[in-house]
Design a protein around this motif. Structure first.
Motif, PDB file in Angstrom:
ATOM      1  N   MET A   8      -6.336  10.683  12.649  1.00 47.56           N
ATOM      2  CA  MET A   8      -7.285   9.565  12.043  1.00 47.56           C
ATOM      3  C   MET A   8      -8.266   8.954  13.165  1.00 47.56           C
ATOM      4  O   MET A   8      -7.887   8.736  14.245  1.00 47.56           O
TER       5      MET A   8
ATOM      6  N   ARG B  34       2.919  10.769   8.906  1.00 44.52           N
ATOM      7  CA  ARG B  34       3.600  10.091   7.549  1.00 44.52           C
ATOM      8  C   ARG B  34       4.350  11.092   6.743  1.00 44.52           C
ATOM      9  O   ARG B  34       4.042  12.186   6.443  1.00 44.52           O
TER      10      ARG B  34
ATOM     11  N   TRP C  13      -5.740  -2.850   1.160  1.00 50.42           N
ATOM     12  CA  TRP C  13      -4.961  -1.806   1.994  1.00 50.42           C
ATOM     13  C   TRP C  13      -3.981  -2.800   3.021  1.00 50.42           C
ATOM     14  O   TRP C  13      -4.435  -3.759   3.601  1.00 50.42           O
TER      15      TRP C  13
ATOM     16  N   VAL D 227     -11.510  -1.191   5.607  1.00 48.02           N
ATOM     17  CA  VAL D 227     -10.703  -2.248   5.292  1.00 48.02           C
ATOM     18  C   VAL D 227     -11.422  -3.541   5.758  1.00 48.02           C
ATOM     19  O   VAL D 227     -11.407  -3.615   7.198  1.00 48.02           O
TER      20      VAL D 227
ATOM     21  N   ASN E 202     -12.032   5.274   4.669  1.00 49.07           N
ATOM     22  CA  ASN E 202     -11.716   3.846   4.117  1.00 49.07           C
ATOM     23  C   ASN E 202     -11.958   2.729   5.274  1.00 49.07           C
ATOM     24  O   ASN E 202     -12.028   2.823   6.501  1.00 49.07           O
TER      25      ASN E 202
ATOM     26  N   MET F 264      -4.630   1.257  12.747  1.00 50.89           N
ATOM     27  CA  MET F 264      -4.598   0.126  12.986  1.00 50.89           C
ATOM     28  C   MET F 264      -3.358  -0.220  13.583  1.00 50.89           C
ATOM     29  O   MET F 264      -3.254  -1.507  13.996  1.00 50.89           O
TER      30      MET F 264
ATOM     31  N   ASP G 269     -11.171  -2.435   9.836  1.00 53.59           N
ATOM     32  CA  ASP G 269     -10.256  -1.420  10.142  1.00 53.59           C
ATOM     33  C   ASP G 269     -10.595  -0.120   9.469  1.00 53.59           C
ATOM     34  O   ASP G 269     -10.663  -0.213   8.256  1.00 53.59           O
ATOM     35  N   THR G 270     -11.128   0.971  10.047  1.00 55.29           N
ATOM     36  CA  THR G 270     -11.519   1.945   9.362  1.00 55.29           C
ATOM     37  C   THR G 270     -10.609   3.257   9.842  1.00 55.29           C
ATOM     38  O   THR G 270     -10.176   3.394  10.801  1.00 55.29           O
ATOM     39  N   GLY G 271     -10.488   4.110   8.792  1.00 49.52           N
ATOM     40  CA  GLY G 271      -9.677   5.471   9.019  1.00 49.52           C
ATOM     41  C   GLY G 271     -10.294   6.544   8.377  1.00 49.52           C
ATOM     42  O   GLY G 271     -10.455   6.618   7.131  1.00 49.52           O
TER      43      GLY G 271
ATOM     44  N   ALA H 151      -0.912   4.778  11.142  1.00 49.18           N
ATOM     45  CA  ALA H 151      -2.396   4.482  11.076  1.00 49.18           C
ATOM     46  C   ALA H 151      -2.891   4.016  12.439  1.00 49.18           C
ATOM     47  O   ALA H 151      -2.231   3.547  13.008  1.00 49.18           O
TER      48      ALA H 151
HETATM   49  N1  SER Z   1      -5.582   1.447   7.758  1.00 48.38           N
HETATM   50  C1  SER Z   1      -6.474   2.189   6.649  1.00 48.38           C
HETATM   51  C2  SER Z   1      -5.942   3.440   6.351  1.00 48.38           C
HETATM   52  O1  SER Z   1      -4.931   3.887   7.186  1.00 48.38           O
HETATM   53  C3  SER Z   1      -7.680   2.315   7.462  1.00 48.38           C
HETATM   54  O2  SER Z   1      -7.794   2.750   8.671  1.00 48.38           O
HETATM   55  O3  SER Z   1      -6.359   4.033   5.386  1.00 48.38           O
END
Ligand code: SER
Length: 585
Positions: free
Chosen positions: A86, A68, A160, A203, A201, A42, A224-226, A40
Motif C-alpha cells: 500500500m 489481509r 473508514w 480518509v 482512498n 496507517m 490517511d491515504t492508501g 494498512a
Molecule cells: N486506511 C485506508 C485504507 O486502508 C486508507 O489508507 O484503505
C-alpha cells in the motif's frame, strides 16, 4: 508502468510536496499483540494520528507491506491477494481535504497519466456523526471531476476505521472506469460488477470511535491515504488480473511449465501464497498453531496442496523461491538477505505437511477398509470432516482418493460441518483483531486445556472412577479437585505428570462440537454436573484421550501448553484430593 516505477513516482511526488519518506514498518506489528499483521499503512502511525509528534514532521509518505487474511479462501480467483503493498501519504494535523484531493488528482492524471474522463469519485453522504462531505465534493469539482461522476454514499462505503475502535472518519474514494458496459441503470462505483475499480482512498481522520461506539473529535485533522500497488500496476498495464503483472508472471509461467495439469486457479494460489509466506517469513514470522503462525502455516499448506494438485515435484519449491527473490529483489531487497532462512522455514513446513498428508492417508485407508467390510459405497461427510479436522487431511484429497478406490463421497454434511468450523475460526480471529486476546487470557486458556488432560491422565494412571470435583484457574497456576480415596504416591504423581507431558508433546488437536446434551453423554463425554448444562452443549475432544462437555475456551493443539508440572497434591475434603500444577515454557 511497472510496479517499481509507480512506487518511485509516488514517493517522489509526495516528497516534492513536502513529505518525508519513511520506511515500511514490518508486516508483524511491533509491540502490538492485538493485531495479527500490519493491514494498512496507517496502522503503524496510529499514535501520530492521535496527536503524538512524529519525528519526521507532519507530512509523511511511505510504501507499506500489508497482509489481509479475511479472504484467504477467495485467493485463486482473478483479484484476491493476501499480501499487497500500500502506497500512502499522511497529513498529521497539516493539510486537509482540499489539498489532499488536489494532490491525488494531480498524481493520477499528471504522473500516472490516467485519462481524467475515466475517473469517478465517491464522498460521504452524511449522518448523525458527520455532515455530508460537500467540502470534498467541491474540491473534486475544482480539480476537474464533473458533478455526474461524484457519488455520495453512507458509512458502508465512505467511512473508514481499522477494526472497531480507533481514529476514523469519512473518506473519498477514487475509481477507474474499466470501460465495461454498466450492469444496470443503477450501476455505479458501489457496484461490484467490475465496471468500476477502486484505486485510491483518502480518509479524513478527524474522529475517534471508542469501544462503547461513541464518536468524538480528535485533537487534529489528519489525512490517511492508501493506494494498492498491484492493482494500480494491473490497471495501468491493461491487464485483467494482478497475476498478469511482472511481479507474478515469472512464477506463474514457471508453474505452467512444471505442471502436468493445467489449472490456473492452483497456479494463482501457489503464486500468491508463496509470495505472502516469503514476505511474512522475511519479517520474522514462523509457522505455528496459533495466531499469525497459524496463518503462515495455512498459507504454506494450501500452497503445498496446490503444488501437489498441479503434480509439481515438491523439490522444486526451493527453485521457485530463488525465482521469486530474483523477481522481487528490486522492490524488496530484504528477500535477498533473508533468502536462506526463508527457504529453510518454508521447505521445513512443507515437509511437515507432507508427513501430515501421509498420516491422513493411513487413516483414510482405515476408513476405506471399514467401509469395504460394511459393504458401503459412500464415504460420509462426517468422516471426511473428521479426517480434515483431526489429521488436517484436505477434503479434496479425500475426495480424489475415494474416487480412485471406487467410492462416492457425500459432501453436503461435510460442507455444513466445515462452514460451522470456519465460522468459529472467523469469529475467533475477528475477536483477536478487535480487542486482542490479552496475554492473561492466553494463559488461562492453556490452563483450561491442561485441566482436561490432567483429568484424563488421572483416570488412565489411577482409576476410571476418578471424577472432577472442581477447578480454579489463574494466570499463574491451576487447581484441580477430584474424587479419590487415597493420597497419591510419588510414583503416581510422576506417571500422571509424564502422561500429560507426553500428550502435550504429541501436539494433539483440540476440537469442538455442538450437540444435544443426551447425545454428548451417550458419546461418553465427561462432565461435572450434568443437570447444570443447557440442552445444547459444546464438547471438547482432545485427540483420542479426552472428551468433555465444557464451555471453553481452549487452545487448538496441546503443543501450545508448554511443560506441565505438578507442584502439590493434598486433601481437599473427605474423599476429594486437590492438585496444584503449573505450565511453563
Ligand atoms: N486506511 C485506508 C485504507 O486502508 C486508507 O489508507 O484503505
Amino acid at each position: 508502468m511497472k510496479a517499481i516505477e509507480i512506487r518511485n513516482k509516488y514517493l517522489n511526488f509526495f516528497q516534492a510536496h513536502g513529505h518525508k519518506v519513511i520506511p515500511s514498518a514490518p508486516l508483524i506489528p511491533e509491540n502490538d499483540p492485538s493485531v495479527l499483521f500490519t493491514t494498512a499503512g496507517m496502522q503503524p502511525l496510529v499514535p501520530y494520528l492521535l496527536g503524538e509528534k512524529h519525528p519526521e514532521g507532519t507530512r509523511i509518505t511511505d510504501y507499506q507491506k500489508c497482509v489481509r487474511t479475511n479472504d484467504i479462501d477467495e485467493v485463486g480467483d482473478n483479484r484476491h491477494l493476501t499480501y499487497f503493498e500500500m502506497l500512502g501519504n499522511w497529513s498529521l494535523g497539516d493539510y486537509f481535504k482540499e489539498e489532499a484531493i488536489e494532490m491525488s488528482y494531480e498524481f493520477l492524471t499528471k504522473e500516472l497519466r490516467i485519462d481524467p474522463s475515466k475517473l469517478s469519485v465517491t464522498c460521504f453522504a452524511g449522518d448523525g456523526d458527520a455532515p455530508r462531505d460537500m467540502v470534498a465534493a467541491e474540491a473534486w469539482k475544482k480539480a476537474g471531476i464533473p458533478e455526474d461522476r461524484i457519488y455520495f454514499y453512507g458509512k458502508d462505503n465512505n467511512w473508514w476505521i481499522a477494526g472497531e475502535e480507533g481514529p476514523c472518519g469519512p473518506d473519498t474514494e477514487m475509481f477507474l472506469d474499466t470501460g465495461k458496459p454498466a450492469c444496470s441503470p443503477n450501476c455505479g462505483p458501489d457496484c461490484d460488477c467490475g465496471k468500476y475499480v477502486e484505486i485510491w482512498n483518502n480518509v479524513f481522520m478527524e474522529y475517534y470511535k471508542s469501544k462503547d461506539g461513541s464518536i468524538s473529535k480528535l485533537k487534529q485533522q489528519n489525512v490517511d491515504t492508501g493506494l494498492g500497488l498491484e492493482r494500480m500496476a494491473m490497471l495501468l498495464q491493461g491487464k485483467e488480473t494482478p497475476f498478469d503483472i511482472e511481479l507474478f508472471v515469472p512464477v506463474m509461467e514457471k508453474l505452467k511449465e512444471l505442471a502436468k495439469v493445467d489449472d490456473i486457479e492452483s497456479r494463482r494460489i501457489v503464486t500468491e501464497h508463496l509470495r505472502s509466506s516469503m514476505m511474512i517469513t522475511a519479517d520474522g514470522g514462523r509457522p505455528s498453531n496459533i495466531d499469525r503462525g497459524y496463518v503462515l502455516r495455512r498459507l504454506i499448506r494450501r500452497m503445498t496442496r496446490h503444488l501437489n494438485k498441479l503434480q509439481i515435484d515438491l523439490n522444486e519449491l526451493s527453485n521457485l523461491i530463488d525465482l521469486y527473490v530474483e523477481t522481487l529483489k528490486e522492490l524488496y531487497p530484504e528477500l535477498v538477505e533473508k533468502k536462506e532462512i526463508i527457504k529453510e522455514v518454508i521447505v521445513t513446513e512443507k515437509d511437515k505437511f507432507v508427513k501430515t498428508l501421509a498420516n491422513g492417508e493411513r487413516e483414510f485407508n482405515k476408513v476405506v477398509e471399514k467401509a469395504k467390510r460394511e459393504n458401503k459405497t459412500i464415504i460420509d461427510g462426517y468422516t471426511i470432516f473428521k479426517l480434515y479436522e483431526t489429521y488436517g487431511f484436505p477434503p479434496e484429497v479425500t475426495s480424489d482418493l475415494a474416487k480412485e478406490q471406487g467410492f462416492e463421497i457425500e459432501m453436503v454434511e461435510f460442507d455444513k460441518l466445515f462452514k460451522e468450523h470456519q465460522e468459529k475460526s472467523r469469529l475467533g480471529s475477528e475477536q483477536k483483531f478487535k480487542g486482542g486476546l490479552a496475554e492473561q487470557n492466553e494463559q488461562t486458556t492453556k490452563y483450561h486445556t491442561a485441566t482436561h488432560l490432567l483429568n484424563a491422565a488421572l483416570k488412565e494412571v489411577i482409576s476410571k472412577d476418578i471424577h472432577q470435583k472442581g477447578s480454579n484457574i489463574t494466570t499463574e497456576r491451576m487447581r484441580f479437585d477430584f474424587s479419590c480415596d487415597h493420597k497419591l504416591t510419588d510414583e503416581e504423581k510422576q506417571k500422571v505428570e509424564d502422561l500429560v507431558n507426553e500428550w502435550i508433546k504429541q501436539d494433539l488437536p483440540v476440537t469442538i462440537q455442538t450437540m444435544k446434551k443426551e447425545d454428548a453423554v451417550q458419546s461418553g463425554a465427561e462432565c461435572m454436573f450434568i443437570e447444570k448444562y443447557p440442552d445444547e452443549v459444546t464438547v471438547y475432544t482432545i485427540g483420542t484421550v479426552s472428551k468433555e462437555i465444557c464451555g471453553g475456551p481452549h487452545v487448538t493443539h496441546t503443543g501450545e501448553l508448554g511443560h506441565f508440572s505438578i507442584k502439590k497434591e493434598e486433601a481437599s475434603s473427605a474423599g476429594v484430593r486437590r492438585i496444584k500444577a503449573v505450565l511453563s515454557d
